[in-house]
Write a protein that holds these residues in place. Structure first.
Motif: not given
Length: 969
Positions: A14-35
């Protein structure tokens, strides 16, 4: 301060505000695709910067750069992330440039036009690598016409003015899945591709390998690539901090420094060293302690238990979620090991398959008292250090303080808790200076854990102390152990009455007593002067009015609990090595306990008066005398030396006998037994012996029940058992009556070395009488000045020497001797009539030389051990020869030897005796006879010969059969 709630307060994913995801989950596919999103989450590690800088130099045409970049390392170190960074930087160079400016690092300037071919082989393991190249250059139709891989010239012909970069992930996994033939072809193609990249700046290859196998890494290394090995643990730590906390870049350094200084002060007070460098490390790793992150990033990657960065992120997120509301800083003491997910992570790290974690955080944790301060923190830190590095497993005391000590806490309390932890946690070992949990039990710690558990009951360890007191005393007869209780008077009275079979009763108290208790116990004894009261003298920290008891002594209790714990553990049939430890520990603790119990005794109560229980008793009624320890033998020696012994009895009898004139001896005996203050006759015949001595000296006489008067020399004619009923009379006036009645002795005694048993066998026969007899045998290596037929006093109550036999049997087998030594066996007849002291008379001295080597029986010899009668010899021979096991059909009896030992009263011997010179004083002539019959003999012949051997009273018989192989035909 870093906002721990950014992790702790938000659930994973889950996101907190506009921050990035917590590190105990792998980054979302969209984040990996978006430079842009990708570079937002990317920390500029040395490996990321170096890779992008080399690519920038390569794109500028720098001839000094290698055309191949190889990333090598285990899973989870970030290889795929760097490859993706290269892909996005080449695909979106302006995003990469902005990222480098934001971090203040060297500008990453890449061309806008670039052909980027990125391929991960996780899902395409059967594909040939040249298919990727053909596809990249739009020449897939050519691949159908190619029978083998394209060579370097073909590859180079495809290149144009647009720089081409191949980004290949999971190359080793793809290569390993190919067939042997395809591996060879693709390996050659990889060499061709990397050779082109080496000499042509328009082609660049960026790839990753695990390094677990030689290929394809060795082929790539032939062109001397730029190789990154991910050795910087500091970078990994910074990645973890950056990925864990949204506001890591907004750190309040003043608040951080205040926390760090508080810990540095605590460490300094604890005497820890090298704190200046540790201070800087704490600032760099805040809000974690350096020791915690160093273990996670330096030692854990060597295990492969985590997916390194990915696994560490998940692990730290769980720790922070459990601690963010209560802890200013996170260390090894903070693992929430009771949570199932984190315990599973620890078990994954455990090289023993999770056994160390299961044991340590299971039954070991349960065995430690919950009120032990710092218990959970110590378990957390020690388990963490035990599993993170199997080569140098464990934690030092200084590392414990770095992990567990918080500002305001006492480091000595932590050290004491660590020491106590070793007493309970039975899988905790101390190896040199390190504490480590192992899957194998520490037997010593296991003993301590059981000793402090409910398995050892109050009654069990007190029983151990009671048994040790009795063992230290060394004598069971006449000894009564006294422990105060609500009904102790009735129980003690019963024990004292049951102990009246011995002359004196030794009442050993487990507690110190006051004057009234001592008088009460004296009155419980049926013979008050024979009740010898012994008390403890050891009274540690005794307060006024308090009594000391061995059963409440904490030192004795701890030893007794260990002894009982070893007994319980041995009953569980442990493995050989732990069993040895339990046995040795039990024996050592038993020795120490017996020594300490003995040392706590030292007082004997010597009475002067007697009276009823309600009498106003005080210390003038008795005297407290010092004794050395607790031992029946030593006490009797001390008693004889300091409290009179036989001489004191004789002096007192000489003064008292006239008061008992014309009265039975038994009344005088009872006077000594019942009257405190009189010398104590602690042996049954002490008063009787004193009277006989006075009678022998002519100072009094004794009249037996048959009316005979005994005085002077004939007093020894009065059997000891009959003295008690004799009447005490004045001395006889006149000549001394003759004394010609000999004392009873054995009918015969003999001794010989028996090679069959490799022992010295002594046999005897008793005289014909209704009196019960016993025999005492004393073995010496030197001659004693004792005369045959005379009475000697022996201590028959306790065996003081190992070379002694006392029993009512007719033989003694002695195997405790040295070869080649001469021994002298003194054989005494013990006459024991009812209600009388025993009388011991020396019957015979037997001299035996123990042979240097025992006679051995050949495999073709059968031996019958010495028998006391001829009929027994016949029976044993019959059993032997009739057995097909001993005399099989293939054997024949070639010779029979029968020996008669100590033959007497035979005509030949009588004639020899009569022919001896007069005056020699020969009473007996004995001899050994051997009958040798050569065969062959049948089994019936052997039995007939044995029956024909003379039957000689008081002789012994043995036999030897020689066998030979039966001739064929």
């Amino acid at each position: 301060m870093i906002d721990l709630s950014a992790v702790g307060g938000s659930p994973p994913g889950k996101r907190k505000g506009g921050g990035r995801r917590l590190a105990d989950e792998v980054p979302a596919f969209e984040a990996l695709q978006d430079p842009a999103a990708f570079f937002e989450m990317t920390y500029p590690t040395e490996d990321v910067r170096h890779t992008l800088e080399i690519l920038a130099q390569r794109m500028r045409g720098d001839d000094g750069t290698s055309g191949t970049i190889v990333l090598s390392g285990r899973y989870g170190l970030g290889k795929s992330h760097i490859l993706l960074a290269a892909h996005h930087a080449l695909s979106a160079p302006r995003v990469a440039l902005a990222w480098s400016k934001r971090w203040g690092i060297a500008r990453i300037e890449l061309p806008d036009a670039c052909r980027v071919v990125t391929r991960s082989f996780i899902q395409r393991t059967a594909e040939n690598l040249w298919d990727v190249v053909y596809e990249a250059f739009g020449k897939s139709e050519l691949a159908k016409d190619v029978s083998t891989y394209p060579d370097a010239d073909t590859i180079e012909s495809f290149l144009d003015d647009t720089p081409t970069v191949f980004v290949l992930d999971e190359l080793e996994r793809w290569y390993d899945a190919l067939s042997k033939q395809n591996q060879s072809r693709n390996r050659n193609f990889i060499q061709a591709l990397s050779e082109v990249a080496r000499r042509n700046p328009r082609l660049t290859v960026v790839t990753s390998v695990l390094g677990e196998k030689a290929e394809p890494a060795e082929t790539l290394r032939r062109v001397r690539p730029t190789e990154l090995a991910f050795r910087s643990s500091t970078d990994r730590q910074q990645i973890l901090l950056y990925r864990l906390f949204e506001n890591h870049g907004e750190l309040d350094t003043a608040e951080r420094d205040a926390v760090v200084e508080a810990y540095i002060d605590a460490y300094s007070d604890a005497g820890l060293a090298s704190l200046d460098s540790y201070r800087e490390r704490m600032r760099a790793t805040y809000p974690f302690t350096p020791e915690f992150l160093d273990i996670l990033t330096k030692k854990v990657p060597n295990l492969g238990g985590f997916q390194n960065t990915r696994g560490s992120l998940r692990f730290l997120a769980k720790v922070i979620q459990a601690t963010h509301q209560t802890r200013p800083i996170v260390s090894s003491q903070d693992l929430p090991f009771r949570e199932r997910d984190l315990r599973r992570d620890l078990q994954n790290l455990d090289a023993t398959g999770g056994e160390v974690v299961r044991r340590a955080l299971g039954d070991n944790l349960e065995s430690v008292p919950s009120d032990l301060k710092h218990r959970d923190e110590l378990f957390s830190a020690i388990v963490y250090y035990s599993i993170a590095d199997p080569i140098h497993a464990g934690i030092t005391e200084d590392e414990v303080l770095f992990a567990v000590l918080d500002p305001g806490e006492n480091p000595n309390e932590i050290k004491d808790a660590l020491r106590r932890l070793q007493e309970y946690a039975f899988n905790l070992h101390r190896i040199e200076n390190r504490f480590v949990f192992r899957s194998q039990e520490n037997p010593q710690a296991r003993v301590r854990a059981v000793a402090h558990s409910q398995q050892v009951t109050h009654e069990a360890w007190q029983t151990v102390i009671r048994e040790t007191i009795q063992s230290a005393w060394g004598q069971t007869s006449g000894m009564v152990l006294y422990t105060p209780s609500s009904n102790d008077s009735a129980a003690t009275r019963k024990k004292l009455h049951e102990a009246t079979g011995t002359p004196a009763t030794y009442l050993v108290s487990t507690t110190t007593l006051n004057a009234r208790d001592r008088l009460r116990l004296q009155n419980l004894a049926p013979r008050r002067n024979l009740m010898l009261l012994i008390e403890p003298a050891f009274q540690p920290d005794r307060r006024a009015g308090d009594d000391y008891s061995l059963l409440t002594d904490s030192e004795l209790m701890n030893r007794a609990r260990i002894i009982e714990a070893c007994k319980i553990l041995l009953e569980g049939r442990p493995e050989e090595e732990p069993a040895k430890v339990y046995q040795l520990t039990r024996a050592a603790e038993q020795r120490r306990l017996q020594q300490e119990v003995s040392e706590r005794y030292g007082i004997y109560v010597s009475w002067h008066r007697a009276g009823p229980d309600d009498a106003p008793v005080d210390d003038t009624w008795y005297e407290l005398s010092r004794i050395e320890g607790l031992s029946a033998i030593r006490f009797r020696e001390h008693f004889e030396q300091h409290f009179g012994g036989q001489p004191a009895i004789e002096r007192r009898v000489q003064r008292l006998w006239s008061e008992y004139q014309n009265r039975p001896v038994q009344q005088l005996v009872e006077h000594f037994e019942q009257t405190p203050g009189e010398p104590i006759p602690h042996r049954a015949d002490m008063v009787v012996d004193a009277l006989k001595k006075l009678a022998r000296q002519g100072k009094l006489s004794l009249q037996s029940t048959d009316g005979r008067t005994h005085c002077h020399g004939n007093v020894d004619q009065l059997a000891t058992k009959r003295v008690a009923s004799a009447i005490i009379l004045p001395p006889i006036v006149g000549p001394e009556p003759p004394s010609d009645v000999p004392l009873p002795v054995h009918r015969f005694v003999q001794a010989r070395h028996d090679p069959e048993q490799d022992a010295i066998v002594i046999t005897w026969q008793y005289p014909e009488s209704d009196v019960p007899y016993r025999t005492a045998v004393q073995r010496y290596t030197s001659v004693r000045g004792w005369n045959l037929g005379e009475e000697y006093k022996l201590d028959l109550d306790i065996t003081q020497e190992a070379n002694r036999y006392i029993d009512a049997g007719t033989s003694f087998v002695d195997k405790q001797f040295q070869k080649g030594v001469s021994y002298y066996y003194y054989v005494f007849l013990i006459e024991q009539e009812a209600d009388a002291a025993p009388r011991t008379v020396l019957s015979q001295r037997c001299d035996v030389l123990a042979p240097l080597e025992s006679e051995e029986t050949h495999e073709n010899q059968l031996r019958v051990a010495p028998q006391t009668t001829r009929q027994k010899l016949v029976t044993e021979l019959e059993k032997l020869v009739m057995s097909s096991k001993h005399v099989p059909v293939s054997k024949v009896i070639a010779r029979l030897e029968i020996t008669v030992h100590r033959a007497e009263d035979m005509p030949l011997l009588s004639a020899l005796r009569d022919s001896l010179p007069v005056g020699v004083g020969v009473a007996r002539v004995t001899g050994d006879f051997q009958f040798v019959i050569r065969g062959p003999l049948s089994k019936q012949d052997v039995i007939k010969v044995a029956r024909a051997v003379p039957s000689v009273p008081e002789a012994t018989y043995d036999a030897l059969l020689h066998l030979e192989d039966r001739e064929e035909g």
